[in-house]
Design a protein around this motif. Structure first.
Motif, PDB file in Angstrom:
ATOM      1  N   SER A 294       0.841  -1.197   0.000  1.00 21.32           N
ATOM      2  CA  SER A 294       0.000   0.000   0.000  1.00 21.32           C
ATOM      3  C   SER A 294       0.872   1.242   0.000  1.00 21.32           C
ATOM      4  O   SER A 294       1.897   1.296   0.683  1.00 21.32           O
ATOM      5  N   GLU A 295       0.448   2.237  -0.778  1.00 19.22           N
ATOM      6  CA  GLU A 295       1.207   3.485  -0.848  1.00 19.22           C
ATOM      7  C   GLU A 295       0.268   4.616  -1.215  1.00 19.22           C
ATOM      8  O   GLU A 295      -0.645   4.445  -2.027  1.00 19.22           O
ATOM      9  N   GLY A 296       0.481   5.779  -0.599  1.00 24.32           N
ATOM     10  CA  GLY A 296      -0.355   6.914  -0.909  1.00 24.32           C
ATOM     11  C   GLY A 296       0.057   8.144  -0.129  1.00 24.32           C
ATOM     12  O   GLY A 296       1.081   8.169   0.561  1.00 24.32           O
ATOM     13  N   SER A 297      -0.740   9.183  -0.218  1.00 18.60           N
ATOM     14  CA  SER A 297      -0.449  10.445   0.449  1.00 18.60           C
ATOM     15  C   SER A 297      -1.739  11.104   0.885  1.00 18.60           C
ATOM     16  O   SER A 297      -2.838  10.719   0.468  1.00 18.60           O
TER      17      SER A 297
ATOM     18  N   SER B 217      -5.145   8.731   1.103  1.00 28.73           N
ATOM     19  CA  SER B 217      -5.700   7.954  -0.016  1.00 28.73           C
ATOM     20  C   SER B 217      -4.599   7.045  -0.537  1.00 28.73           C
ATOM     21  O   SER B 217      -3.517   7.523  -0.906  1.00 28.73           O
ATOM     22  N   ILE B 218      -4.851   5.735  -0.564  1.00 34.99           N
ATOM     23  CA  ILE B 218      -3.806   4.786  -0.942  1.00 34.99           C
ATOM     24  C   ILE B 218      -4.240   3.892  -2.098  1.00 34.99           C
ATOM     25  O   ILE B 218      -5.430   3.691  -2.356  1.00 34.99           O
ATOM     26  N   GLU B 219      -3.235   3.366  -2.789  1.00 38.05           N
ATOM     27  CA  GLU B 219      -3.424   2.306  -3.782  1.00 38.05           C
ATOM     28  C   GLU B 219      -2.855   1.026  -3.196  1.00 38.05           C
ATOM     29  O   GLU B 219      -1.703   0.998  -2.764  1.00 38.05           O
TER      30      GLU B 219
ATOM     31  N   ASN C  14      -8.226   0.963  -4.666  1.00 38.88           N
ATOM     32  CA  ASN C  14      -7.979   2.281  -4.087  1.00 38.88           C
ATOM     33  C   ASN C  14      -8.924   2.497  -2.909  1.00 38.88           C
ATOM     34  O   ASN C  14     -10.113   2.173  -2.996  1.00 38.88           O
TER      35      ASN C  14
ATOM     36  N   ASN D  14      -9.454   4.879   1.080  1.00 35.77           N
ATOM     37  CA  ASN D  14      -9.043   5.933   2.006  1.00 35.77           C
ATOM     38  C   ASN D  14      -8.884   5.347   3.396  1.00 35.77           C
ATOM     39  O   ASN D  14      -9.728   4.550   3.838  1.00 35.77           O
TER      40      ASN D  14
END
Length: 220
Positions: free
Chosen positions: A149-152, A184-186, A197, A199
């Motif tokens: 998982s990765e996001g900002s 918010s991540i993918e 995707n 949150n």
């Protein structure tokens, strides 16, 4: 737990405001004087082991973080500047998990007491968060599943503490912080190779300790 910590912070703020009102605004006895610069380094560390009775489930979690900050006193006891924070949480055992968060944003500290030995302070910051997580576990069918998982997103930091000053130029901090992140991540799952995707929101409570240098002028 979060509500209790926020309530504690609000109580400390209320008590500190009472002390701040009684302090002399024009006094220069405090090290936190208008026009001075503060640069500091602080960190936190903790370790937790969890085991479920009558079950083959045991994990050990290690959490640590580091904060770097620098700012200027726009008024006596009112500091404004920039903050960078990096946190990492690692879990090993039945569940393998590593979570990293990076935070950057402006911050403001208010020091309530006007004395030459230190002061109670409150902190608020609102900024940008980068989030990364890797998880590996085994399903009931003995299939190893991995999730990336990765996001900002947006983050905020609330905190209270005490800063003890020495020789008008050095300060040692002890405090408690509440970090609130909305990201918010993918998310990618293997071996299913599915991508989704979503949150997420996260919260973290930590005790911190730090070292600050206070100068009349910046380093250059």
């Amino acid at each position: 737990m979060i509500k209790t910590s926020v309530s504690l912070i609000l109580i400390v703020l209320f008590l500190g405001l009472g002390q701040g009102v009684m302090a002399q605004n024009d006094s220069i006895s405090t090290a936190f004087r208008k026009g001075r610069w503060l640069t500091g380094l602080s960190g936190n560390i903790s370790s937790t082991t969890t085991q479920v009775d009558n079950a083959a489930f045991k994990t050990t979690s290690n959490n640590y973080g580091i904060n770097i900050e620098s700012g200027k006193f726009l008024k006596n006891r009112w500091l404004v500047g920039g903050l960078f924070q990096a946190n990492k949480a690692s879990t090993s055992g039945t569940l393998e998990k590593t979570t990293e968060t990076f935070y950057i944003g402006p911050f403001s500290n208010y020091y309530f007491m006007d004395g030459n030995t230190g002061s109670l302070f409150a902190r608020f910051s609102l900024g940008y968060v980068r989030y990364k997580d890797e998880t590996e576990f085994m399903t009931q069918n003995n299939i190893v599943t991995q999730e990336f998982s990765e996001g900002s997103g947006l983050g905020s930091i609330l905190g209270v503490g005490y800063s003890y000053t020495m020789n008008d130029y050095i300060a040692f901090d002890l405090g408690i912080n509440v970090n609130l992140f909305w990201v918010s991540i993918e998310q990618e799952s293997l071996p299913l190779q599915t991508i989704s995707n979503t949150n997420i929101s996260s919260n973290d409570i930590s005790f911190s300790f730090g070292f600050n240098i206070i100068l009349d002028d910046f380093f250059f």
